[in-house]
Design an enzyme around this catalytic site. Structure first.
Site, short mmCIF file in Angstrom:
data_model
loop_
_atom_site.label_atom_id
_atom_site.label_comp_id
_atom_site.label_asym_id
_atom_site.label_seq_id
_atom_site.Cartn_x
_atom_site.Cartn_y
_atom_site.Cartn_z
CB ILE A 19 -5.37 6.04 -0.94
CG1 ILE A 19 -5.42 4.39 -1.22
CG2 ILE A 19 -4.75 6.59 0.13
CD1 ILE A 19 -3.94 3.85 -1.13
CB SER A 20 -10.61 3.57 -0.07
OG SER A 20 -11.43 4.30 -0.69
CD GLN A 21 -11.32 2.57 7.26
OE1 GLN A 21 -12.49 3.09 7.22
NE2 GLN A 21 -11.35 1.46 8.56
NE ARG A 51 -3.90 1.96 2.20
CZ ARG A 51 -4.29 2.90 3.06
NH1 ARG A 51 -3.67 3.01 4.33
NH2 ARG A 51 -5.74 3.64 3.10
#
Length: 218
Positions: free
Chosen positions: A66-68, A40
């Site tokens: 950027i999503s969880q 990530r």
């Protein structure tokens, strides 16, 4: 500036992240493996590297995030991805979610409306790992009719309503996962296309996404 080194420390932090989202209810082993396999920190500026594996969203510019990781895993689990399915993703952003789908061996078609983000992703070397991943600059509300129909549709922004054109681009038997609601909170929905013009809707947990906007932004 991003760095593309994946150390033992980062792999260990990623394993801890996977353990945390497992404890939060993500049980699909293929989804957990995909999260574990994708660095990530590659998708974030080096300034965020030390906290890249915290289970939270981070800014990526242009008012986007950027999503969880839990949210990425949650939506992906609801989609029930099978290898070689055609998946339309609305909202490329950093391309993290798109790479998770590609890691599951889906044929991914992802649309980004922000030209700057689209151009950054085009230069992102990690995407070369996934020849099954295709990027498009366009309006997510329009979908990609040229490449339809799709087995699955994933919307990664808050929609005020379910876009009709995306429903039309689904195969019969296909599924869409989409957060629908106002600015502050949305309900995650899964729509199954039972037949042409006939859909079933399931409701899941509440989330908070950036809004899904129409048109392209240069």
């Amino acid at each position: 500036m991003r760095r593309y080194e994946d150390s033992y420390k980062q792999k260990g932090l990623r394993k801890q992240l996977v353990d945390s989202i497992l404890q939060k209810g993500i049980t699909d082993q293929s989804v957990l493996a995909a999260i574990n396999n994708i660095p990530r920190h590659y998708f974030l500026d080096t300034a965020f590297e030390s906290i890249a594996y915290e289970d939270r969203a981070f800014p990526i510019g242009e008012g986007q995030t950027i999503s969880q990781p839990y949210t990425v895993a949650y939506q992906t689990q609801l989609l029930e991805i099978k290898p070689f399915e055609k998946v339309l993703e609305i909202g490329t952003g950093s391309a993290y979610q798109a790479c998770v789908l590609a890691e599951l061996k889906a044929m991914v078609f992802t649309i980004e409306r922000q030209k700057r983000l689209f151009d950054l992703v085009k230069l992102f070397p990690f995407k070369a790992k996934y020849p099954n991943l295709r990027f498009f600059y366009g309006d997510g509300y329009e979908g990609l009719p040229t490449y339809a129909p799709f087995d699955k549709v994933l919307v990664t922004a808050a929609a005020p309503m379910i876009p009709e054109k995306l429903l039309q681009q689904m195969k019969v038997g296909g599924k869409m996962v989409i957060p629908v609601g106002g600015q502050d909170v949305q309900r995650m929905l899964r729509i199954t296309k039972v037949s042409e013009g006939d859909f079933e809707q399931e409701m899941f947990d509440n989330f908070s996404f950036v809004p899904m906007l129409a048109g392209k932004k240069a």
